[in-house]
Structures are given as C-alpha cells and as structure tokens.
Design a protein around this motif. Structure first.
Motif, PDB file in Angstrom:
ATOM      1  N   THR A 217      -1.912 -32.143  29.865  1.00  0.00           N
ATOM      2  CA  THR A 217      -2.821 -31.865  30.869  1.00  0.00           C
ATOM      3  C   THR A 217      -4.383 -31.841  30.716  1.00  0.00           C
ATOM      4  O   THR A 217      -4.992 -31.675  31.582  1.00  0.00           O
ATOM      5  CB  THR A 217      -2.360 -30.763  32.014  1.00  0.00           C
ATOM      6  N   ASN A 218      -4.500 -31.725  29.363  1.00  0.00           N
ATOM      7  CA  ASN A 218      -5.828 -31.626  28.922  1.00  0.00           C
ATOM      8  C   ASN A 218      -6.477 -30.551  29.342  1.00  0.00           C
ATOM      9  O   ASN A 218      -7.754 -30.664  29.792  1.00  0.00           O
ATOM     10  CB  ASN A 218      -6.690 -33.095  29.102  1.00  0.00           C
ATOM     11  N   ARG A 219      -6.008 -29.310  29.479  1.00  0.00           N
ATOM     12  CA  ARG A 219      -6.484 -27.973  30.007  1.00  0.00           C
ATOM     13  C   ARG A 219      -6.665 -27.276  28.749  1.00  0.00           C
ATOM     14  O   ARG A 219      -6.256 -27.247  27.822  1.00  0.00           O
ATOM     15  CB  ARG A 219      -5.592 -27.481  30.695  1.00  0.00           C
ATOM     16  N   ALA A 220      -7.690 -26.203  29.189  1.00  0.00           N
ATOM     17  CA  ALA A 220      -8.101 -25.319  27.921  1.00  0.00           C
ATOM     18  C   ALA A 220      -6.973 -24.459  27.546  1.00  0.00           C
ATOM     19  O   ALA A 220      -6.160 -24.141  28.490  1.00  0.00           O
ATOM     20  CB  ALA A 220      -9.240 -24.223  28.412  1.00  0.00           C
ATOM     21  N   PRO A 221      -6.646 -24.000  26.142  1.00  0.00           N
ATOM     22  CA  PRO A 221      -7.547 -24.393  24.947  1.00  0.00           C
ATOM     23  C   PRO A 221      -7.620 -25.621  24.173  1.00  0.00           C
ATOM     24  O   PRO A 221      -7.834 -25.903  23.343  1.00  0.00           O
ATOM     25  CB  PRO A 221      -7.396 -23.286  24.217  1.00  0.00           C
ATOM     26  N   PHE A 222      -6.935 -26.663  25.055  1.00  0.00           N
ATOM     27  CA  PHE A 222      -6.824 -28.033  24.481  1.00  0.00           C
ATOM     28  C   PHE A 222      -7.277 -29.225  25.127  1.00  0.00           C
ATOM     29  O   PHE A 222      -6.968 -30.199  25.132  1.00  0.00           O
ATOM     30  CB  PHE A 222      -5.110 -28.448  24.575  1.00  0.00           C
ATOM     31  N   ASP A 223      -8.553 -28.852  25.800  1.00  0.00           N
ATOM     32  CA  ASP A 223      -9.476 -29.857  26.429  1.00  0.00           C
ATOM     33  C   ASP A 223     -10.069 -30.617  25.614  1.00  0.00           C
ATOM     34  O   ASP A 223     -11.549 -30.889  26.136  1.00  0.00           O
ATOM     35  CB  ASP A 223      -9.975 -29.034  27.867  1.00  0.00           C
ATOM     36  N   LEU A 224      -9.616 -31.219  24.396  1.00  0.00           N
ATOM     37  CA  LEU A 224     -10.567 -31.764  23.476  1.00  0.00           C
ATOM     38  C   LEU A 224     -11.032 -33.192  24.175  1.00  0.00           C
ATOM     39  O   LEU A 224     -12.264 -33.748  23.871  1.00  0.00           O
ATOM     40  CB  LEU A 224      -9.872 -31.910  22.327  1.00  0.00           C
ATOM     41  N   PRO A 225     -10.293 -33.910  24.781  1.00  0.00           N
ATOM     42  CA  PRO A 225     -10.676 -35.232  25.220  1.00  0.00           C
ATOM     43  C   PRO A 225     -11.828 -35.300  26.353  1.00  0.00           C
ATOM     44  O   PRO A 225     -12.799 -36.042  26.507  1.00  0.00           O
ATOM     45  CB  PRO A 225      -9.407 -35.678  26.142  1.00  0.00           C
ATOM     46  N   GLU A 226     -12.309 -34.052  26.849  1.00  0.00           N
ATOM     47  CA  GLU A 226     -13.490 -33.985  27.593  1.00  0.00           C
ATOM     48  C   GLU A 226     -14.447 -32.914  27.421  1.00  0.00           C
ATOM     49  O   GLU A 226     -15.050 -32.038  28.326  1.00  0.00           O
ATOM     50  CB  GLU A 226     -13.104 -33.801  29.091  1.00  0.00           C
ATOM     51  N   ALA A 227     -14.466 -32.463  25.921  1.00  0.00           N
ATOM     52  CA  ALA A 227     -15.000 -31.349  25.410  1.00  0.00           C
ATOM     53  C   ALA A 227     -16.581 -31.666  25.838  1.00  0.00           C
ATOM     54  O   ALA A 227     -17.090 -32.556  25.333  1.00  0.00           O
ATOM     55  CB  ALA A 227     -14.883 -31.220  24.009  1.00  0.00           C
ATOM     56  N   GLU A 228     -17.187 -30.615  26.680  1.00  0.00           N
ATOM     57  CA  GLU A 228     -18.540 -31.071  27.123  1.00  0.00           C
ATOM     58  C   GLU A 228     -19.700 -30.740  26.063  1.00  0.00           C
ATOM     59  O   GLU A 228     -20.506 -31.545  25.681  1.00  0.00           O
ATOM     60  CB  GLU A 228     -18.927 -29.818  28.227  1.00  0.00           C
ATOM     61  N   SER A 229     -19.194 -29.937  24.998  1.00  0.00           N
ATOM     62  CA  SER A 229     -20.186 -29.559  23.854  1.00  0.00           C
ATOM     63  C   SER A 229     -20.199 -30.711  22.924  1.00  0.00           C
ATOM     64  O   SER A 229     -21.132 -30.774  22.160  1.00  0.00           O
ATOM     65  CB  SER A 229     -19.783 -28.339  23.366  1.00  0.00           C
ATOM     66  N   GLU A 230     -19.321 -31.637  22.798  1.00  0.00           N
ATOM     67  CA  GLU A 230     -19.210 -32.667  21.863  1.00  0.00           C
ATOM     68  C   GLU A 230     -19.169 -34.132  22.515  1.00  0.00           C
ATOM     69  O   GLU A 230     -19.833 -34.724  21.869  1.00  0.00           O
ATOM     70  CB  GLU A 230     -17.849 -32.444  21.169  1.00  0.00           C
ATOM     71  N   LEU A 231     -18.528 -34.268  23.514  1.00  0.00           N
ATOM     72  CA  LEU A 231     -18.444 -35.531  24.153  1.00  0.00           C
ATOM     73  C   LEU A 231     -19.153 -35.642  25.538  1.00  0.00           C
ATOM     74  O   LEU A 231     -18.887 -36.654  26.435  1.00  0.00           O
ATOM     75  CB  LEU A 231     -16.920 -35.993  24.242  1.00  0.00           C
ATOM     76  N   THR A 232     -20.162 -34.911  25.973  1.00  0.00           N
ATOM     77  CA  THR A 232     -20.858 -35.018  27.291  1.00  0.00           C
ATOM     78  C   THR A 232     -19.399 -34.698  28.484  1.00  0.00           C
ATOM     79  O   THR A 232     -19.585 -33.319  28.950  1.00  0.00           O
ATOM     80  CB  THR A 232     -21.488 -36.149  27.491  1.00  0.00           C
ATOM     81  N   ALA A 233     -18.937 -35.559  28.740  1.00  0.00           N
ATOM     82  CA  ALA A 233     -17.796 -35.543  29.690  1.00  0.00           C
ATOM     83  C   ALA A 233     -16.542 -36.204  29.269  1.00  0.00           C
ATOM     84  O   ALA A 233     -15.657 -36.386  29.994  1.00  0.00           O
ATOM     85  CB  ALA A 233     -18.031 -35.860  30.901  1.00  0.00           C
ATOM     86  N   GLY A 234     -16.407 -36.756  28.063  1.00  0.00           N
ATOM     87  CA  GLY A 234     -15.296 -37.281  27.609  1.00  0.00           C
ATOM     88  C   GLY A 234     -15.060 -38.819  28.120  1.00  0.00           C
ATOM     89  O   GLY A 234     -15.937 -39.486  28.617  1.00  0.00           O
TER      90      GLY A 234
END
Length: 350
Positions: A217-234
């Motif tokens: 479900t792309n939720r923390a701590p596995f929310d890499l697809p929308e990581a704000e610090s790396e990909l803006t909003a993915g």
C-alpha cells in the motif's frame, strides 16, 4: 426470489457499502492527521467543525473546486485513466469481504456483496491490478520523478506480493478453503482460541503479511514510490484536483481492504473473541454485534498503520528490496513448510 428483488437488494448493498467505505476513507485521513499530530506533540486539524470533525468535508470541497491542470507534455489518455484504474481496483476489492454473519433476506446475504468460493484470490488479483494505475501514471506524466516513483512501486509490488501471497498459504492450508466466509466460520467456534493468529499458530504468517501489506500500500516505512525528500511527490507529482484525490482515496481504501483481510484471515473476522460465552441478546443485536466486532478490529489495524507512520523512519531503497527478498520471502516459505508438517502430524489424530 425474483430477479428484480435480487437486483434491487444488490444495488442497495453496493450503494451502502460504497458510501460507508468512502466516508471511512475521509475520516481515516482525519484520524491519521490527529494521531500523527499527537505523536508529534501538536493538535492536528481543530478549526473546521467541533474538534475538526468537518475537516474531511472541507478538504473534499477544496479538491473539487481546484483547477484541474494537465501539463502539455503528458500522454493524455493514460494520464486521465490512471487514477481511475487505481481507485476502481481499490473499491472493487471490498466487494467480497463479509462484514457480518450470513443473514439472508429474500435469498440475498445482507452483509456480503458477493460470496464467492475464491474470495481470497479475487482480492489478491484485483489489488495486484491496481499497480497498473501507478505505473501508467508515472510513465504518462513525462516527468522523471513520476517515472522513478512508478518504477519503484512496480518493483516493490513484485517483491512483496510474493511474500504476501505465501504468508496466506498457511491459513488456506489450515482451513482448506479460499472462501472468506468459511475461513471466518472455522475461527468462530471458541473465540480467540480458534483464531488463526492464536489457535492456528499463524502469528509468523501474520507478521509477514503485515510487513508486506505496508509495502503493497506504499505506506511508511515503505513509502519509497512517493518519497517527498527524493521524488517531490513521486508518481502523482503532475496530478492536481480530483485526479490527485483519486490516488489519495485509492491509497486509503487499500489500507481499509488490507485491514479487512487481516481481520478475516487471522483474527476471526466478525466473530467475538469470547466465542459462545455470552447468551443470545435477541435477533437484532445478534445481527449487529458481529458487524461492530469487525469494525473494531479493522479500526485497530488502521490505528496501527498510523502509529507505524508516526514512529518509524523510511527505509533506503536497497534495504527495502533486501528485506523483501532475503528475509520475508524465505520466512514465508519456511512458514508453509512448518504449517504443512504440523497439519500432517495432526491429520492421523483427527
């Protein structure tokens, strides 16, 4: 029963479940903002309505009224259909979830939209298709951050889908069915001692399922697809207005579905933890209490989701993939072997 009665009751059930699900999605967002606010020593939403209870309504109105921007360089057909795919898959998967005891009126089960023999496979299949919405949104956006988020999500889903599916094999072996109603019925005899988590010794499978579900479900701590610090909003960087809201709704609807499946497979679904310890409370309460037990268990899982988000940091991407392939997958296979061995030893004694 006539076809028209069946059609009318089915349409009413679908409408009621959709309204309740979408309301639950809105107030899960509020719950998350409130709980994370408390964890971070702040109030969370408190201005709109008493205790901030009308904040989801205000957010919905704001998203409806915002301008729907479509960048000129996107591939328009897929850009538009992607959030529809994501939300549709999230809403369809709830259709096979039994919310209470099997109570029929004119031959129609009131607390289950569709009682199918392969209900568990239907949920796994439909939720797997949901990643196409994310993958296509990233590709069609013509944005490098969106594409990276979509690729991460696809790799993450493939990695953790295996562990998630294998974690459920132990429950299927123990119950001998893919029908969600039968799985719950077999856990309802002696209260929590009959639940697969306790009586079935599937606690390892549960924790594998829980970890894989966070990643799915792309939720923390596995929310890499929308990581704000790396990909803006993915993958949804280029989306605005209701298209963005549809991705948002799909994520929270998937959270509710995951919580429903965990409740059904490991914690007795709508069954009481006290079994048949208490006498009957009358036909109306006997019909409604199982629904209340089910809602309470799902609520506790959603609270756990939010608690984890507020307390654990995000994984690095290499840690995420390593954890899925090198730890969860072998552990899930080991759980199947041990469960099969245990059931094989018990079989001659039954």
């Amino acid at each position: 029963m006539s076809f028209w009665w069946f059609l009318l009751l089915s349409v009413i059930k679908i409408a009621v479940v959709l309204i309740i699900l979408l309301t639950a999605v809105a107030y899960t967002v509020l719950l998350e903002r409130k709980v994370v606010g408390r964890i971070q020593n702040r109030w969370g939403p408190s201005r709109v309505g008493p205790f901030g209870l009308l904040q989801p309504l205000a957010d919905g109105i704001k998203l409806f009224l915002k301008e729907d921007l479509i960048p000129t360089s996107v591939y328009k057909p897929l850009f538009i259909i992607s959030p529809i795919i994501a939300l549709a898959c999230a809403l369809i998967s709830i259709s096979v979830v039994p919310f209470g005891k099997e109570i029929t009126y004119k031959g129609v089960d009131l607390f289950n939209i569709a009682n199918v023999n392969i209900g568990l496979l239907v949920i796994l299949g439909v939720t797997s298709v949901g990643v196409y919405g994310i993958a296509l949104s990233g590709w069609s956006s013509n944005n490098k951050y969106s594409l990276l988020g979509a690729l991460r999500s696809s790799a993450q889903l493939i990695s953790y889908e295996l562990a998630l599916g294998l974690a459920l094999v132990g429950v299927v072996l123990r119950t001998g069915s893919l029908n969600l109603n039968k799985i719950v019925d077999l856990q309802a005899a002696h209260g929590l001692l009959s639940w697969n988590f306790f009586g079935g010794f599937q606690f390892v499978a549960f924790f594998i399922y829980l970890m894989a579900a966070y990643a799915e479900t792309n939720r923390a701590p596995f929310d890499l697809p929308e990581a704000e610090s790396e990909l803006t909003a993915g993958y949804h960087t280029e989306y605005s207005s209701m298209k963005f809201a549809m991705f948002f709704m799909a994520e929270y609807a998937n959270m509710i579905t995951v919580s429903c499946v965990a409740t059904l497979l490991f914690f007795g679904g709508w069954s009481s933890p006290f079994g048949s310890l208490f006498p009957s409370f009358g036909p109306v309460l006997d019909a409604l209490l199982p629904v209340l037990w089910f809602v309470l268990k799902v609520f506790l899982f959603l609270f756990l989701y939010i608690w984890v988000r507020g307390t654990l940091p995000r994984f690095r991407y290499d840690q995420l993939m390593s954890f899925g392939w090198k730890f969860l997958l072998p552990l899930a296979i080991a759980n199947i072997v041990v469960t099969s061995f245990w059931l094989g030893l018990r079989a001659p004694l039954q």
